[in-house]
Design a protein around this motif. Structure first.
Motif, PDB file in Angstrom:
ATOM      1  N   MET A 180       0.853  -1.160   0.000  1.00  0.00           N
ATOM      2  CA  MET A 180       0.000   0.000   0.000  1.00  0.00           C
ATOM      3  C   MET A 180       0.902   1.226   0.000  1.00  0.00           C
ATOM      4  N   THR A 186      -0.645   1.149   9.282  1.00  0.00           N
ATOM      5  CA  THR A 186       0.213   0.080   9.797  1.00  0.00           C
ATOM      6  C   THR A 186      -0.459  -0.641  10.953  1.00  0.00           C
ATOM      7  N   LEU A 242      -3.718  -2.599   9.683  1.00  0.00           N
ATOM      8  CA  LEU A 242      -3.346  -3.818   8.948  1.00  0.00           C
ATOM      9  C   LEU A 242      -2.828  -4.876   9.901  1.00  0.00           C
ATOM     10  N   LEU A 289      -3.171  -8.773   8.611  1.00  0.00           N
ATOM     11  CA  LEU A 289      -2.703  -8.734   7.226  1.00  0.00           C
ATOM     12  C   LEU A 289      -1.200  -8.460   7.182  1.00  0.00           C
ATOM     13  N   ARG A 290      -0.537  -8.997   6.205  1.00  0.00           N
ATOM     14  CA  ARG A 290       0.906  -8.805   6.060  1.00  0.00           C
ATOM     15  C   ARG A 290       1.224  -7.695   5.067  1.00  0.00           C
ATOM     16  N   THR A 291       0.285  -6.854   4.788  1.00  0.00           N
ATOM     17  CA  THR A 291       0.460  -5.776   3.823  1.00  0.00           C
ATOM     18  C   THR A 291       1.504  -4.787   4.319  1.00  0.00           C
ATOM     19  N   ARG A 292       2.410  -4.418   3.435  1.00  0.00           N
ATOM     20  CA  ARG A 292       3.451  -3.445   3.767  1.00  0.00           C
ATOM     21  C   ARG A 292       2.961  -2.060   3.379  1.00  0.00           C
ATOM     22  N   VAL A 293       3.198  -1.084   4.233  1.00  0.00           N
ATOM     23  CA  VAL A 293       2.879   0.312   3.957  1.00  0.00           C
ATOM     24  C   VAL A 293       4.156   0.998   3.482  1.00  0.00           C
ATOM     25  N   GLY A 333       3.135  -8.873  -5.947  1.00  0.00           N
ATOM     26  CA  GLY A 333       1.712  -8.898  -5.616  1.00  0.00           C
ATOM     27  C   GLY A 333       1.013  -7.612  -5.995  1.00  0.00           C
ATOM     28  N   VAL A 346      -0.678  -3.947  -5.726  1.00  0.00           N
ATOM     29  CA  VAL A 346      -0.280  -2.715  -5.055  1.00  0.00           C
ATOM     30  C   VAL A 346      -1.496  -1.805  -4.997  1.00  0.00           C
ATOM     31  N   LEU A 347      -1.735  -1.248  -3.834  1.00  0.00           N
ATOM     32  CA  LEU A 347      -2.851  -0.331  -3.633  1.00  0.00           C
ATOM     33  C   LEU A 347      -2.297   1.069  -3.424  1.00  0.00           C
TER      34      LEU A 347
END
Length: 142
Positions: free
Chosen positions: A1, A15, A18, A23-27, A128, A130-131
């Motif tokens: 993100m 952060t 998430l 969630l394992r989403t990185r900012v 993966g 990307v937002l």
């Protein structure tokens, strides 16, 4: 993100949210302010305090340890400083407008989209999805 970072609050909130959601989403925070300390550590500190506050106020969620690569602050698109446009930001702003996607402000969101485009092109964002979080720039700009 990927999002613009002016004070760090948006990146910190994302952060924590998430993390709490599991969630394992990185900012990736694109720093647009040169007057504040906006490194990974400065953005993460409020997340721990906010999580403690939530717990004290009755939130019942499992402890969520911070993962060091959950947030990355990048300064490569700041340009000469806060309030200044950059050539890459102007190009990103034009691309978004001409594509009919959205209108970006030149100081915050255009720099963040420029960073996303460059980082995606050179593989720094991984493989993966990307937002892009469009924060609509500084509050007083609209």
């Amino acid at each position: 993100m990927v999002t613009a970072v002016g004070s760090g609050g948006t990146a910190a909130g994302l952060t924590l949210g998430l993390r709490l959601a599991g969630l394992r989403t990185r900012v990736v925070g694109v720093v647009v302010n040169d007057t504040l300390r906006l490194d990974d550590r400065a953005v993460v500190a409020p997340t721990d305090r906010a999580e403690s506050l939530l717990r004290r106020r009755g939130a019942n969620h499992p402890r969520t340890p911070f993962v060091p690569d959950a947030v990355t602050m990048v300064r490569d698109w700041l340009g000469p400083g806060y309030g200044h446009t950059t050539p890459a930001g102007v190009r990103a702003q034009r691309l978004a407008s001409e594509s009919g996607l959205t209108e970006l402000d030149p100081v915050y969101t255009a720099k963040a989209l420029a960073a996303l485009l460059a980082m995606a092109a050179d593989g720094r964002l991984g493989t993966g999805p990307v937002l892009f979080l469009h924060t609509h720039g500084p509050r007083d700009a609209f």
